[in-house]
Enzyme design. Sequence first.
Site, short mmCIF file in Angstrom:
data_model
loop_
_atom_site.label_atom_id
_atom_site.label_comp_id
_atom_site.label_asym_id
_atom_site.label_seq_id
_atom_site.Cartn_x
_atom_site.Cartn_y
_atom_site.Cartn_z
N ASP A 199 0.88 -1.16 0.00
CA ASP A 199 0.00 0.00 0.00
C ASP A 199 0.92 1.22 0.00
O ASP A 199 1.41 1.63 1.05
CB ASP A 199 -0.90 -0.02 1.24
CG ASP A 199 -1.88 1.14 1.27
OD1 ASP A 199 -2.16 1.73 0.21
OD2 ASP A 199 -2.36 1.48 2.37
N GLU B 65 -1.53 -1.55 -4.59
CA GLU B 65 -2.77 -0.81 -4.78
C GLU B 65 -2.57 0.21 -5.89
O GLU B 65 -1.56 0.91 -5.94
CB GLU B 65 -3.17 -0.09 -3.49
CG GLU B 65 -4.51 0.58 -3.60
CD GLU B 65 -4.97 1.18 -2.29
OE1 GLU B 65 -5.93 0.63 -1.71
OE2 GLU B 65 -4.37 2.17 -1.85
N ASP C 99 -2.65 1.17 7.16
CA ASP C 99 -1.81 0.90 5.99
C ASP C 99 -1.34 -0.55 5.99
O ASP C 99 -1.21 -1.17 4.94
CB ASP C 99 -0.60 1.84 5.97
CG ASP C 99 -1.00 3.30 5.92
OD1 ASP C 99 -1.65 3.69 4.94
OD2 ASP C 99 -0.67 4.03 6.86
#
Length: 153
Positions: A5, A65, A138
């Site tokens: 992420d 992501e 996160d």
Amino acid sequence: MMGIDPGSYATGFAFLSLTGNKVDVLEYGVIRPKKDAELIFRIGHIIKELENLIAKYKPIAFCMEKAFFAKNANSALILGHIRGAIMALGFKYDLVFSEKTPREIKRAVTGNGAASKEQVANMMSRLLSVQTQNSALDASDALAIAWTGLGSP
């Protein structure tokens, strides 16, 4: 599978191993460069930490992501630098790359593409039998990205 992420101040990471239908969590967390450091040093810190983790866990693939919006053009540019550096690191280690939108990840994990980060963290806690309540979002997002990258076993 390595899940990432990306962020310039907090990059979530997760390493999962799949054996048959069993998913094991090897490690997950957040890389936090110094907030007052110049961008090049934040990127360098993130890449150095990820490189150490790659050497330790030897993944064959990673999922990241996909960027979907930014508050402003400068934020988008900075995120692009982070993503590009991570992609180059994956290329250096010959890792198979995939990316998923936040909506795809949320849908795969919770069944709802508009789920909150807290709902994603709760589901990852259930699916992977890990404590995500005390972790940064996160880190739980990175778990979800890695889990989705595995094909949502």
